[in-house]
Design an enzyme around this catalytic site. Sequence first.
Site, mmCIF file in Angstrom:
data_model
loop_
_atom_site.group_PDB
_atom_site.id
_atom_site.type_symbol
_atom_site.label_atom_id
_atom_site.label_comp_id
_atom_site.label_asym_id
_atom_site.label_seq_id
_atom_site.Cartn_x
_atom_site.Cartn_y
_atom_site.Cartn_z
ATOM 1 N N ASN A 1 28.095 -0.396 17.908
ATOM 2 C CA ASN A 1 28.568 0.987 17.966
ATOM 3 C C ASN A 1 29.237 1.323 19.294
ATOM 4 O O ASN A 1 29.409 2.496 19.640
ATOM 5 C CB ASN A 1 27.445 1.994 17.691
ATOM 6 C CG ASN A 1 27.963 3.337 17.195
ATOM 7 O OD1 ASN A 1 28.857 3.399 16.356
ATOM 8 N ND2 ASN A 1 27.406 4.427 17.717
ATOM 9 N N TRP A 2 29.628 0.311 20.051
ATOM 10 C CA TRP A 2 30.352 0.552 21.303
ATOM 11 C C TRP A 2 31.655 1.283 20.997
ATOM 12 O O TRP A 2 32.291 1.011 19.989
ATOM 13 C CB TRP A 2 30.646 -0.808 21.976
ATOM 14 C CG TRP A 2 31.197 -0.672 23.363
ATOM 15 C CD1 TRP A 2 30.483 -0.506 24.505
ATOM 16 C CD2 TRP A 2 32.579 -0.687 23.740
ATOM 17 N NE1 TRP A 2 31.340 -0.418 25.572
ATOM 18 C CE2 TRP A 2 32.639 -0.527 25.131
ATOM 19 C CE3 TRP A 2 33.784 -0.803 23.035
ATOM 20 C CZ2 TRP A 2 33.827 -0.480 25.842
ATOM 21 C CZ3 TRP A 2 34.979 -0.766 23.732
ATOM 22 C CH2 TRP A 2 35.002 -0.608 25.117
#
Length: 290
Positions: free
Chosen positions: A243-244
């Site tokens: 989820n960067w």
Amino acid sequence: MSDISANSRPLSGLPPALKAPPGATDCHIHLYPPGYVAQPGGPSIPELATVEDYRKLQQWLQLDRVVVTQPNAYQQNNAALLESLGQLGAETARGVAVVTPHTPRSELEGLHASGVRGARIMNFPGGAVTSTEMPFIEPLIREMEWHMMVQFNGRQLCEHLEALRGLKVDYIIDHIGKFIDPVSADDNRVDEILRLLDRGNAWFKICAGYETSLIGGPDYPDVGAIARRVVEHAPDRVIWGSNWPHVGVPRDQYPNDAEQLDVLLEWASPPVQQKILVDNPARLYGFSSP
């Protein structure tokens, strides 16, 4: 030149305790390259997140492959996604784009040629396309052999069950079901997720436990209980994503990226880690054997 600030997020640090196997895949990131601005209806872009930035993060976590998800900020404009996929290269990158019921076949073919293999469905504020449009989008992407990436509040799962059961294409239940707030692992809605997985075309993504956990990291035990039950039940249907660059939380709640990978040490055995990080994403996204 972009007037959006350059990335200031940490891109290195202590290595994760989990040593990622060859071919390990990050199945959920967003990229914000220079030259692209937020579209009406979407959230603002706090700072850039470029391919160069992400490659540093990949090196830190020792990941080989990546799936780039169209950010809400760009709404229906997939141009930044396509530029990013072009820089990353087709051997190691895939994309999930925004598709509408009116997206022409020629555009879908262009997206496919660039590495797109999925359509994003987002049922939170700022989402460009919601579940109400899935029945109209599905025939378009079925011809492309794509999947849907579906995100909703897991506490409202019953509102989505009929639509999910009706899908013939593969689809991902995103963000560990994103229960806001987390429920117990034996909750009936978790039971329903297992039943969906048993139907054979649903997948479950371990991603962003920090967004919903009330206990917090590094292990997120409340969210982890849900993840562990799903992993135990359907290890061949689970994938993982970082989820960067974590734009969904304020900077003071920014998670440690190595810890986001290390949750798999608590939630999955080593043979299942291989499935989650390598084998399952290769099957879903069409990556070759490492």
